[in-house]
Design an enzyme around this catalytic site. Structure first.
Site, PDB file in Angstrom:
ATOM      1  N   GLY A  79       0.839  -1.200   0.000  1.00  0.00           N
ATOM      2  CA  GLY A  79       0.000   0.000   0.000  1.00  0.00           C
ATOM      3  C   GLY A  79       0.870   1.245   0.000  1.00  0.00           C
TER       4      GLY A  79
ATOM      5  N   ARG B 178      -5.629   4.480   9.657  1.00  0.00           N
ATOM      6  CA  ARG B 178      -6.832   5.085  10.266  1.00  0.00           C
ATOM      7  C   ARG B 178      -7.446   6.133   9.341  1.00  0.00           C
ATOM      8  NH1 ARG B 178      -4.998   9.492  14.825  1.00  0.00           N
ATOM      9  NH2 ARG B 178      -2.830   9.708  14.157  1.00  0.00           N
TER      10      ARG B 178
ATOM     11  N   ARG C 179      -5.130   5.538  16.513  1.00  0.00           N
ATOM     12  CA  ARG C 179      -4.360   4.378  16.019  1.00  0.00           C
ATOM     13  C   ARG C 179      -4.813   3.114  16.762  1.00  0.00           C
ATOM     14  NH1 ARG C 179      -0.657   8.627  16.791  1.00  0.00           N
ATOM     15  NH2 ARG C 179       0.542   9.275  14.964  1.00  0.00           N
TER      16      ARG C 179
ATOM     17  N   ASP D 227       8.473  10.503  13.955  1.00  0.00           N
ATOM     18  CA  ASP D 227       8.023  11.559  14.881  1.00  0.00           C
ATOM     19  C   ASP D 227       9.109  12.616  15.061  1.00  0.00           C
ATOM     20  OD1 ASP D 227       5.568  10.262  15.281  1.00  0.00           O
ATOM     21  OD2 ASP D 227       6.395   8.987  16.856  1.00  0.00           O
TER      22      ASP D 227
ATOM     23  N   ARG E  41       9.263  14.870  12.034  1.00  0.00           N
ATOM     24  CA  ARG E  41       8.224  15.925  12.062  1.00  0.00           C
ATOM     25  C   ARG E  41       8.668  17.068  12.969  1.00  0.00           C
ATOM     26  NH1 ARG E  41       3.465  11.410  12.213  1.00  0.00           N
ATOM     27  NH2 ARG E  41       3.230  11.296   9.935  1.00  0.00           N
TER      28      ARG E  41
ATOM     29  N   HIS F 188       4.133   5.520  20.268  1.00  0.00           N
ATOM     30  CA  HIS F 188       3.795   6.265  19.045  1.00  0.00           C
ATOM     31  C   HIS F 188       2.325   6.665  19.123  1.00  0.00           C
ATOM     32  CE1 HIS F 188       3.768   7.636  14.990  1.00  0.00           C
ATOM     33  NE2 HIS F 188       2.995   6.681  14.545  1.00  0.00           N
TER      34      HIS F 188
HETATM   35  N1  NAD Z   1       4.562   3.396  12.511  1.00  0.00           N
HETATM   36  C1  NAD Z   1       4.280   4.488  11.864  1.00  0.00           C
HETATM   37  O1  NAD Z   1       4.854   5.534  12.125  1.00  0.00           O
HETATM   38  C2  NAD Z   1       3.262   4.475  10.752  1.00  0.00           C
HETATM   39  C3  NAD Z   1       3.224   5.510   9.811  1.00  0.00           C
HETATM   40  C4  NAD Z   1       2.297   5.447   8.773  1.00  0.00           C
HETATM   41  C5  NAD Z   1       1.404   4.372   8.689  1.00  0.00           C
HETATM   42  N2  NAD Z   1       1.475   3.405   9.638  1.00  0.00           N
HETATM   43  C6  NAD Z   1       0.598   2.245   9.574  1.00  0.00           C
HETATM   44  O2  NAD Z   1       1.031   1.422   8.496  1.00  0.00           O
HETATM   45  C7  NAD Z   1      -0.070   0.637   8.025  1.00  0.00           C
HETATM   46  C8  NAD Z   1      -0.172   0.749   6.504  1.00  0.00           C
HETATM   47  O3  NAD Z   1      -0.522   2.051   6.120  1.00  0.00           O
HETATM   48  P1  NAD Z   1      -0.766   2.393   4.564  1.00  0.00           P
HETATM   49  O4  NAD Z   1      -1.056   3.834   4.493  1.00  0.00           O
HETATM   50  O5  NAD Z   1       0.321   1.814   3.767  1.00  0.00           O
HETATM   51  O6  NAD Z   1      -2.106   1.570   4.295  1.00  0.00           O
HETATM   52  P2  NAD Z   1      -2.610   1.017   2.867  1.00  0.00           P
HETATM   53  O7  NAD Z   1      -4.045   0.677   3.046  1.00  0.00           O
HETATM   54  O8  NAD Z   1      -2.222   1.945   1.785  1.00  0.00           O
HETATM   55  O9  NAD Z   1      -1.761  -0.323   2.673  1.00  0.00           O
HETATM   56  C9  NAD Z   1      -1.910  -1.444   3.491  1.00  0.00           C
HETATM   57  C10 NAD Z   1      -1.717  -2.658   2.600  1.00  0.00           C
HETATM   58  O10 NAD Z   1      -1.709  -3.825   3.439  1.00  0.00           O
HETATM   59  C11 NAD Z   1      -2.284  -4.862   2.659  1.00  0.00           C
HETATM   60  N3  NAD Z   1      -2.678  -5.998   3.494  1.00  0.00           N
HETATM   61  C12 NAD Z   1      -3.737  -6.124   4.312  1.00  0.00           C
HETATM   62  N4  NAD Z   1      -3.743  -7.343   4.882  1.00  0.00           N
HETATM   63  C13 NAD Z   1      -2.661  -7.991   4.420  1.00  0.00           C
HETATM   64  C14 NAD Z   1      -2.112  -9.275   4.650  1.00  0.00           C
HETATM   65  N5  NAD Z   1      -2.692 -10.156   5.480  1.00  0.00           N
HETATM   66  N6  NAD Z   1      -0.979  -9.617   3.995  1.00  0.00           N
HETATM   67  C15 NAD Z   1      -0.385  -8.754   3.149  1.00  0.00           C
HETATM   68  N7  NAD Z   1      -0.856  -7.523   2.892  1.00  0.00           N
HETATM   69  C16 NAD Z   1      -1.975  -7.142   3.523  1.00  0.00           C
HETATM   70  C17 NAD Z   1      -3.456  -4.192   1.965  1.00  0.00           C
HETATM   71  O11 NAD Z   1      -3.934  -4.946   0.861  1.00  0.00           O
HETATM   72  C18 NAD Z   1      -2.841  -2.852   1.575  1.00  0.00           C
HETATM   73  O12 NAD Z   1      -2.309  -2.879   0.259  1.00  0.00           O
HETATM   74  C19 NAD Z   1      -1.290   1.148   8.787  1.00  0.00           C
HETATM   75  O13 NAD Z   1      -1.574   0.305   9.877  1.00  0.00           O
HETATM   76  C20 NAD Z   1      -0.858   2.515   9.273  1.00  0.00           C
HETATM   77  O14 NAD Z   1      -1.558   2.938  10.421  1.00  0.00           O
HETATM   78  C21 NAD Z   1       2.373   3.445  10.655  1.00  0.00           C
HETATM   79  O1  LMR Z   2      -1.194   8.748  12.183  1.00  0.00           O
HETATM   80  C1  LMR Z   2      -1.329   7.620  11.731  1.00  0.00           C
HETATM   81  O2  LMR Z   2      -2.367   6.964  11.876  1.00  0.00           O
HETATM   82  C2  LMR Z   2      -0.243   7.006  10.905  1.00  0.00           C
HETATM   83  C3  LMR Z   2       1.111   7.119  11.515  1.00  0.00           C
HETATM   84  O3  LMR Z   2       1.147   6.545  12.785  1.00  0.00           O
HETATM   85  C4  LMR Z   2       1.643   8.519  11.524  1.00  0.00           C
HETATM   86  O4  LMR Z   2       2.055   9.005  12.580  1.00  0.00           O
HETATM   87  O5  LMR Z   2       1.667   9.128  10.442  1.00  0.00           O
END
Ligand code: NAD
Ligand code: LMR
Length: 311
Positions: free
Chosen positions: A10, A83, A89, A149, A152, A176
């Site tokens: 994604g 989200r 989150r 973080d 930012r 986080h």
């Molecule tokens: N830690 C951080 O700082 C941080 C920052 C940004 C996003 N995130 C998190 O990262 C995650 C992904 O965000 P995104 O914007 O890429 O979402 P997105 O919806 O664009 O991508 C998620 C992908 O995961 C795939 N997926 C779902 N279940 C799966 C499985 N069982 N096996 C393989 N693939 C699977 C989906 O098909 C999708 O393509 C979210 O949980 C988001 O909250 C965390």
């Molecule tokens: O805010 C979110 O849900 C995604 C990620 O944890 C972020 O900080 O960008």
């Protein structure tokens, strides 16, 4: 030959794979997703960009076939729901815990010695999930949030001071979420304490904006951020594969450090070829300790929710 798998093609996963490729961090980068064709398509698109951007890393896609991920040195888990406006989150826990668990089982089957970097939210508790499922040492199952973080926080400070973001050095600790703990006492601008350059009210406002930095983007875009998160995860992979021993805030299970046991929190670490080479323990003052304790309490509550879900 170095090999990295990124699970979830994604927004965040594809960005991470793209950064890994154009920086030539690994020779092979495997992108995996559950949605038919999406990982293959994005991997092919990144590979077709190689002649333009002049890199040799090979990107390969896979729809849920983990045999293609075999013998990965590092695996980045980004699979899971992001989200939407109005959500925290933590609201993602139930769905994402199931996804992270099944993905980790598949990863370990084919890459039993990989270092796992978790990105899926809620980050600290998804790191807990992956650590439990993988059975790997805590130094090899770690979470990405602190680099994002801190970036930012550094970007907001660079804007305030009208200087390059490269000049801002900072450390931020805790979970986080809204209870994260930016540390102005450990923030410098080319070595100059930030408190000498930014007035307290302005600094406080920047710290508040940083804490809610993810939410600011969710409100703007209707989904969460990906450019900075994907780049931050790639930076961790690079530090590991190149054994750079960089100092970053990274989520790890604490086992006594900072007087905290059995909780997954972001702390400054040295990141190198073995994953976390060392947790750096800062001598926090009373106010900083209290903020970290509030953050610990929040993460522990969400860890308890995971325990009740049955992990
Ligand atoms: N830690 C951080 O700082 C941080 C920052 C940004 C996003 N995130 C998190 O990262 C995650 C992904 O965000 P995104 O914007 O890429 O979402 P997105 O919806 O664009 O991508 C998620 C992908 O995961 C795939 N997926 C779902 N279940 C799966 C499985 N069982 N096996 C393989 N693939 C699977 C989906 O098909 C999708 O393509 C979210 O949980 C988001 O909250 C965390
Ligand atoms: O805010 C979110 O849900 C995604 C990620 O944890 C972020 O900080 O960008």
């Amino acid at each position: 030959m170095s090999k990295v798998t990124v699970v979830g093609a994604g927004n965040v996963g594809a960005t991470c794979a793209d950064v890994l490729a154009y920086r030539e961090v690994a020779e092979e980068i495997v992108l995996v997703d559950i949605k038919e064709g999406i990982a293959e398509g994005k991997a092919l698109d990144i590979w077709q960009k190689a002649p333009i951007n002049q890199y040799d890393s090979r990107t390969v896609g896979s729809t849920n076939d983990y045999s293609k991920t075999a013998n990965s040195d590092v695996v980045v888990i980004t699979s899971g729901l992001p989200r939407k406006p109005g959500m925290t989150r933590d609201d993602l826990i139930e769905t994402n815990a199931g996804i992270v668990k099944s993905v980790t089982e598949n990863i370990i089957k084919y890459s039993p010695n990989a270092i796992i970097i978790v990105v899926s939210n809620p980050l600290d508790v998804m790191t807990y999930q992956a650590h439990l499922t993988s059975g790997l040492p805590r130094t090899k199952v770690i979470g990405m949030a602190g680099i994002l973080d801190t970036a930012r926080y550094r970007a907001f400070l660079a804007e305030e001071l009208n200087v390059s973001g490269k000049e801002i050095q900072a450390i931020l600790m805790g979970g986080h979420g809204d209870t994260m703990v930016p540390l102005p006492r450990y923030t410098t601008v080319a070595g100059i304490p930030v408190t000498e350059l930014v007035a307290k009210d302005k600094l406080d406002a920047i710290i508040e904006r940083t804490k809610f930095g993810g939410g600011e983007l969710v409100k703007l875009m209707g989904t969460s951020a990906w450019y900075a998160p994907g780049s931050a995860a790639a930076q961790m992979v690079e530090a590991i594969l190149k054994n750079q021993r960089r100092v970053f805030p990274v989520c790890i299970k604490l086992e006594g450090e900072y007087g905290i046991d059995d909780c997954y929190l972001g702390v400054p670490v040295i990141l190198g070829k073995n994953g976390i080479e060392k947790v750096i323990e800062l001598d926090l003052n009373a106010e900083e300790k209290a903020l970290l304790e509030t953050s610990r309490g929040h993460v522990k509550e969400v860890m308890n929710v995971l325990d009740k879900l049955g992990k």
